[in-house]
Write an enzyme that holds these catalytic residues in place. Sequence first.
Site, short mmCIF file in Angstrom:
data_model
loop_
_atom_site.label_atom_id
_atom_site.label_comp_id
_atom_site.label_asym_id
_atom_site.label_seq_id
_atom_site.Cartn_x
_atom_site.Cartn_y
_atom_site.Cartn_z
N ASP A 20 0.84 -1.21 0.00
CA ASP A 20 0.00 0.00 0.00
C ASP A 20 0.87 1.26 0.00
OD1 ASP A 20 -2.29 1.48 0.02
OD2 ASP A 20 -2.68 1.26 2.15
N ARG A 24 0.06 7.62 -2.96
CA ARG A 24 0.59 8.73 -2.16
C ARG A 24 2.06 9.00 -2.47
NH1 ARG A 24 -0.81 6.24 3.29
NH2 ARG A 24 -1.39 4.50 1.96
N HIS A 37 2.51 3.07 -9.02
CA HIS A 37 2.37 1.64 -9.29
C HIS A 37 3.59 1.12 -10.08
CE1 HIS A 37 -1.52 1.81 -7.58
NE2 HIS A 37 -2.10 2.44 -8.58
N LEU A 131 11.59 -20.30 -4.96
CA LEU A 131 10.52 -19.50 -4.36
C LEU A 131 9.18 -19.74 -5.07
CD1 LEU A 131 9.76 -16.99 -2.48
CD2 LEU A 131 10.14 -15.60 -4.53
N ARG A 182 1.97 -5.04 6.02
CA ARG A 182 1.24 -4.02 5.26
C ARG A 182 2.05 -2.74 5.33
NH1 ARG A 182 -4.88 -2.72 4.34
NH2 ARG A 182 -4.62 -0.87 3.06
N ARG A 188 -4.90 -2.48 8.61
CA ARG A 188 -6.06 -3.35 8.37
C ARG A 188 -5.69 -4.42 7.34
NH1 ARG A 188 -8.13 1.86 6.73
NH2 ARG A 188 -7.59 2.18 4.55
C1 FPP Z 1 -2.08 0.04 -3.30
O1 FPP Z 1 -1.57 1.35 -3.26
C2 FPP Z 1 -1.53 -0.66 -4.45
C3 FPP Z 1 -2.25 -1.27 -5.43
C4 FPP Z 1 -3.72 -1.32 -5.45
C5 FPP Z 1 -1.61 -1.88 -6.58
C6 FPP Z 1 -0.38 -2.67 -6.24
C7 FPP Z 1 0.39 -2.96 -7.46
C8 FPP Z 1 1.72 -2.87 -7.54
C9 FPP Z 1 2.62 -2.58 -6.42
C10 FPP Z 1 2.36 -3.16 -8.80
C11 FPP Z 1 3.01 -4.50 -8.70
C12 FPP Z 1 2.14 -5.51 -9.28
C13 FPP Z 1 2.43 -6.81 -9.34
C14 FPP Z 1 1.73 -7.63 -10.34
C15 FPP Z 1 3.42 -7.49 -8.47
P1 FPP Z 1 -2.57 2.57 -3.40
O2 FPP Z 1 -2.67 2.92 -4.83
O3 FPP Z 1 -3.86 2.23 -2.73
O4 FPP Z 1 -1.81 3.70 -2.63
P2 FPP Z 1 -2.47 4.90 -1.82
O5 FPP Z 1 -3.04 4.31 -0.56
O6 FPP Z 1 -1.29 5.78 -1.53
O7 FPP Z 1 -3.49 5.55 -2.69
#
Ligand code: FPP
Length: 239
Positions: A20, A24, A37, A131, A182, A188
């Site tokens: 997560d 941000r 991302h 792995l 997390r 959560r």
């Molecule tokens: C949550 O951060 C992140 C996601 C919903 C996407 C996670 C995806 C990646 C890390 C890319 C890697 C993917 C693979 C296939 C390994 P958020 O966007 O909710 O962040 P925020 O809370 O700051 O808005």
Amino acid sequence: MSEIEPNIPANLKHIAIIMDGNGRWAQKRGKKRVMGHKAGMERAREMAEYCGEQGISVLTLFAFSSENWKRPQDEVSFLMDLFATSLKNESKKLHKNNVKLVVIGDKAGFDKRLQKAIDNAEELTKDNHGLLLQIAANYGGHWDITQAANQCLMDGIGKITEDDISKRLVTADVTDVDLMIRTGGEQRISNFLLWQTAYSELYFSDALWPDFDSKELEVAISDFAKRQRRFGQTGEQIG
Ligand code: FPP
């Protein structure tokens, strides 16, 4: 390769991570959320390499939840493209490193191109014994338990046992999660591996996912090493 040789506890087999904080991270830098991302993908790659090198058996990464479809359409499309492209680009290297890649989640929800990329990567790496990298995509803990229960019905089981459910989860033969991490400051579980984390140790980091490097993972592992896991027993019984 990490400079500090970490001590991986013998009881740490399966690490699961809720990645997560990508949005941000990007916004703090004046960039579009999706750039977070992209940076997050680099970290995912680093974590898989690190866990493979350190002899961790299973790494499960929460890439896209059943609920993430509610995000703005352009962000969803970006994530799907990133996922498909990364599977194509990374699978040869994963294979070379003896990593077995499995996507857990409702794959039928993805478009045909992504389903094909998933099938190809899973097929290429299916006999590897290093792995086990599980990417949770279109995954939700409620969905997983419900689909397992439905399979029990289809199998004609009259009175369902815990074992009946366990065997039909998407993680069927995989050891339960030992350490659930997390990032991003929230505390959560967000419908991640609900059944498989019944006795997991939980670790929350304020670091945004693209900042969570292998040093941060080593801190989490050191913290895990200090925990006494009792699985319902008393401290005295554990010794
Ligand atoms: C949550 O951060 C992140 C996601 C919903 C996407 C996670 C995806 C990646 C890390 C890319 C890697 C993917 C693979 C296939 C390994 P958020 O966007 O909710 O962040 P925020 O809370 O700051 O808005």
